[in-house]
Motif scaffolding. Structure first.
Motif, PDB file in Angstrom:
ATOM      1  N   SER A  29       0.723  -1.086   0.157  1.00  0.00           N
ATOM      2  CA  SER A  29       0.137   0.113  -0.093  1.00  0.00           C
ATOM      3  C   SER A  29       0.814   1.294  -0.007  1.00  0.00           C
ATOM      4  O   SER A  29       0.555   2.529  -0.061  1.00  0.00           O
ATOM      5  N   GLU A  30       2.025   1.050   0.216  1.00  0.00           N
ATOM      6  CA  GLU A  30       3.025   2.206   0.290  1.00  0.00           C
ATOM      7  C   GLU A  30       3.694   2.582  -1.159  1.00  0.00           C
ATOM      8  O   GLU A  30       4.644   1.774  -1.319  1.00  0.00           O
ATOM      9  N   LEU A  31       3.868   3.618  -1.641  1.00  0.00           N
ATOM     10  CA  LEU A  31       4.645   4.072  -2.769  1.00  0.00           C
ATOM     11  C   LEU A  31       6.022   3.859  -2.365  1.00  0.00           C
ATOM     12  O   LEU A  31       6.361   4.531  -1.122  1.00  0.00           O
ATOM     13  N   GLY A  32       6.771   3.287  -3.240  1.00  0.00           N
ATOM     14  CA  GLY A  32       8.432   3.361  -3.163  1.00  0.00           C
ATOM     15  C   GLY A  32       8.779   1.823  -2.117  1.00  0.00           C
ATOM     16  O   GLY A  32       9.930   1.873  -2.142  1.00  0.00           O
ATOM     17  N   SER A  33       7.932   1.130  -1.675  1.00  0.00           N
ATOM     18  CA  SER A  33       8.071  -0.132  -1.217  1.00  0.00           C
ATOM     19  C   SER A  33       9.117  -0.787  -2.011  1.00  0.00           C
ATOM     20  O   SER A  33       8.914  -0.871  -3.033  1.00  0.00           O
ATOM     21  N   LYS A  34      10.079  -1.566  -1.443  1.00  0.00           N
ATOM     22  CA  LYS A  34      11.040  -2.405  -2.221  1.00  0.00           C
ATOM     23  C   LYS A  34      10.751  -3.743  -1.951  1.00  0.00           C
ATOM     24  O   LYS A  34      10.298  -4.329  -0.988  1.00  0.00           O
ATOM     25  N   ALA A  35      11.081  -4.467  -3.020  1.00  0.00           N
ATOM     26  CA  ALA A  35      10.886  -6.139  -3.008  1.00  0.00           C
ATOM     27  C   ALA A  35      12.276  -6.689  -3.285  1.00  0.00           C
ATOM     28  O   ALA A  35      13.038  -6.009  -4.063  1.00  0.00           O
ATOM     29  N   TRP A  36      12.778  -7.825  -2.634  1.00  0.00           N
ATOM     30  CA  TRP A  36      13.955  -8.420  -2.801  1.00  0.00           C
ATOM     31  C   TRP A  36      13.797  -9.156  -3.924  1.00  0.00           C
ATOM     32  O   TRP A  36      12.844  -9.646  -4.351  1.00  0.00           O
ATOM     33  N   PRO A  37      14.870  -9.440  -4.872  1.00  0.00           N
ATOM     34  CA  PRO A  37      14.633 -10.219  -6.008  1.00  0.00           C
ATOM     35  C   PRO A  37      14.270 -11.659  -5.811  1.00  0.00           C
ATOM     36  O   PRO A  37      13.628 -12.203  -6.917  1.00  0.00           O
ATOM     37  N   ASN A  38      14.366 -12.313  -4.605  1.00  0.00           N
ATOM     38  CA  ASN A  38      13.708 -13.514  -4.446  1.00  0.00           C
ATOM     39  C   ASN A  38      12.296 -13.355  -4.348  1.00  0.00           C
ATOM     40  O   ASN A  38      11.601 -14.663  -3.915  1.00  0.00           O
ATOM     41  N   GLN A  39      11.546 -12.407  -3.986  1.00  0.00           N
ATOM     42  CA  GLN A  39      10.259 -12.337  -3.539  1.00  0.00           C
ATOM     43  C   GLN A  39       9.399 -12.439  -4.770  1.00  0.00           C
ATOM     44  O   GLN A  39      10.012 -11.847  -5.827  1.00  0.00           O
ATOM     45  N   LYS A  40       8.545 -12.651  -4.781  1.00  0.00           N
ATOM     46  CA  LYS A  40       7.287 -12.847  -5.865  1.00  0.00           C
ATOM     47  C   LYS A  40       6.400 -11.816  -5.623  1.00  0.00           C
ATOM     48  O   LYS A  40       5.618 -11.448  -4.815  1.00  0.00           O
ATOM     49  N   ILE A  41       6.242 -11.019  -7.081  1.00  0.00           N
ATOM     50  CA  ILE A  41       5.344  -9.881  -7.099  1.00  0.00           C
ATOM     51  C   ILE A  41       4.294 -10.224  -8.101  1.00  0.00           C
ATOM     52  O   ILE A  41       4.439 -10.866  -9.012  1.00  0.00           O
ATOM     53  N   THR A  42       3.084 -10.259  -7.534  1.00  0.00           N
ATOM     54  CA  THR A  42       1.831 -10.388  -8.222  1.00  0.00           C
ATOM     55  C   THR A  42       0.803  -9.287  -8.712  1.00  0.00           C
ATOM     56  O   THR A  42       0.592  -8.283  -7.806  1.00  0.00           O
ATOM     57  N   LEU A  43       0.041  -9.290  -9.557  1.00  0.00           N
ATOM     58  CA  LEU A  43      -0.852  -8.294  -9.853  1.00  0.00           C
ATOM     59  C   LEU A  43      -2.193  -8.685  -9.615  1.00  0.00           C
ATOM     60  O   LEU A  43      -2.540  -9.805  -9.995  1.00  0.00           O
ATOM     61  N   GLU A  44      -3.020  -8.013  -9.034  1.00  0.00           N
ATOM     62  CA  GLU A  44      -4.500  -8.630  -9.025  1.00  0.00           C
ATOM     63  C   GLU A  44      -5.272  -8.666 -10.213  1.00  0.00           C
ATOM     64  O   GLU A  44      -4.866  -7.668 -11.198  1.00  0.00           O
ATOM     65  N   ARG A  45      -6.442  -9.136 -10.581  1.00  0.00           N
ATOM     66  CA  ARG A  45      -6.943  -9.243 -11.542  1.00  0.00           C
ATOM     67  C   ARG A  45      -7.388  -7.942 -12.327  1.00  0.00           C
ATOM     68  O   ARG A  45      -7.246  -7.942 -13.587  1.00  0.00           O
ATOM     69  N   GLN A  46      -7.848  -6.949 -11.664  1.00  0.00           N
ATOM     70  CA  GLN A  46      -8.084  -5.803 -11.953  1.00  0.00           C
ATOM     71  C   GLN A  46      -6.783  -4.864 -12.627  1.00  0.00           C
ATOM     72  O   GLN A  46      -7.312  -4.233 -13.968  1.00  0.00           O
ATOM     73  N   ALA A  47      -5.804  -5.265 -11.986  1.00  0.00           N
ATOM     74  CA  ALA A  47      -4.505  -4.480 -12.864  1.00  0.00           C
ATOM     75  C   ALA A  47      -4.367  -5.380 -14.228  1.00  0.00           C
ATOM     76  O   ALA A  47      -4.018  -4.493 -15.132  1.00  0.00           O
ATOM     77  N   ARG A  48      -4.496  -6.644 -14.047  1.00  0.00           N
ATOM     78  CA  ARG A  48      -4.162  -7.312 -15.607  1.00  0.00           C
ATOM     79  C   ARG A  48      -5.176  -7.076 -16.529  1.00  0.00           C
ATOM     80  O   ARG A  48      -5.022  -7.034 -17.664  1.00  0.00           O
ATOM     81  N   GLN A  49      -6.299  -6.938 -16.083  1.00  0.00           N
ATOM     82  CA  GLN A  49      -7.478  -6.503 -17.137  1.00  0.00           C
ATOM     83  C   GLN A  49      -7.138  -4.876 -17.300  1.00  0.00           C
ATOM     84  O   GLN A  49      -7.312  -4.828 -18.855  1.00  0.00           O
ATOM     85  N   ARG A  50      -6.761  -4.070 -16.743  1.00  0.00           N
ATOM     86  CA  ARG A  50      -6.338  -2.730 -17.204  1.00  0.00           C
ATOM     87  C   ARG A  50      -5.140  -3.053 -18.181  1.00  0.00           C
ATOM     88  O   ARG A  50      -5.410  -2.094 -19.188  1.00  0.00           O
ATOM     89  N   GLN A  51      -4.250  -3.621 -18.131  1.00  0.00           N
ATOM     90  CA  GLN A  51      -3.011  -3.929 -18.991  1.00  0.00           C
ATOM     91  C   GLN A  51      -3.813  -4.409 -20.255  1.00  0.00           C
ATOM     92  O   GLN A  51      -3.238  -3.966 -21.463  1.00  0.00           O
TER      93      GLN A  51
END
Length: 235
Positions: A29-51
């Motif tokens: 929920s926070e802009l600028g948040s960081k994820a480590w290379p070994n972490q999995k980032i996923t998009l919700e269905r709404q974001a995928r639909q928007r794309q």
């Protein structure tokens, strides 16, 4: 997210603000948040639909049009995107809608004196693929020239030239016929090919882009356009 090619930075911020991004299953929920290379980032269905709703258009840009917003009386290439200029053999099921022009931006410019394949897109992922700093997508051009190329000229065009104090990446440049060269580049400096040719004593009198990655201009007529079809990819 942008580094992984999931979306543009602007899109990432918008998705995070809407709660459409998860890291290891936890909503971010926070802009600028960081994820480590070994972490999995996923998009919700709404974001995928928007794309999926983002439009990408292939235009055969004629000479005399600018790629970006019109200025100083020049004509903007996107003004050619009209129902009557759509390629009759376009196989996309999409029906033209004025909303398809909203946020449309060139991904890899062609100057006013050049023609050929121009990609206009609403999709930040495609823009990053084509013009991101780490892009390796090949761009192919047919370049008609005047002048005499010295003994080392062709080798220099392939590798060894410098623009704006920075070495150019290796290119693949060959003679297509007696007055036309074929350039394959994986970078896009401002007026790069014209300036490269000037350095080896050649003058460009015609320049046409015929391919970007796996997408070719083909038989798309000058001044006409088509949609990028589902399943078509630049690499």
């Amino acid at each position: 997210m942008a580094e992984q090619g999931m979306c543009s930075r602007r899109e990432a911020d918008a998705f995070i603000e809407r709660g459409w991004v998860r890291v290891d299953g936890v909503v971010v929920s926070e802009l600028g948040s960081k994820a480590w290379p070994n972490q999995k980032i996923t998009l919700e269905r709404q974001a995928r639909q928007r794309q999926q709703e983002r439009i990408t258009i292939l235009l055969n840009k004629p000479v005399g049009y600018v790629s970006g917003q019109a200025e100083k009386g020049y004509r903007w290439a996107a003004a050619l995107i009209r129902p009557e200029t759509r390629y009759r053999n376009d196989r996309s099921p999409l029906k033209f809608d004025p909303s398809h022009l909203r946020g449309l931006a060139p991904a890899g410019r062609l100057d006013i004196d050049s023609q050929g394949l121009l990609i206009l897109t609403q999709d930040g992922r495609i823009a990053r693929q084509l013009i991101g700093e780490d892009s390796e997508i090949e761009k192919e051009y047919l370049v008609r020239v005047q002048g005499k190329l010295g003994a080392s000229g062709l080798a220099l065009l392939n590798h060894g030239l410098v623009l704006d104090g920075k070495k150019l990446r290796p290119a693949h440049v060959t003679w297509q016929n007696e007055d036309q060269l074929r350039f394959i580049l994986n970078e896009g400096r401002k007026r790069q090919i014209r300036r490269m040719c000037e350095q080896v004593g050649l003058k460009v009198v015609g320049l046409k882009r015929v391919r970007m990655g796996r997408i070719v201009l083909g038989d798309l007529p000058s001044g006409q356009w088509r949609y990028l079809k589902e399943g078509e990819r630049f690499f």
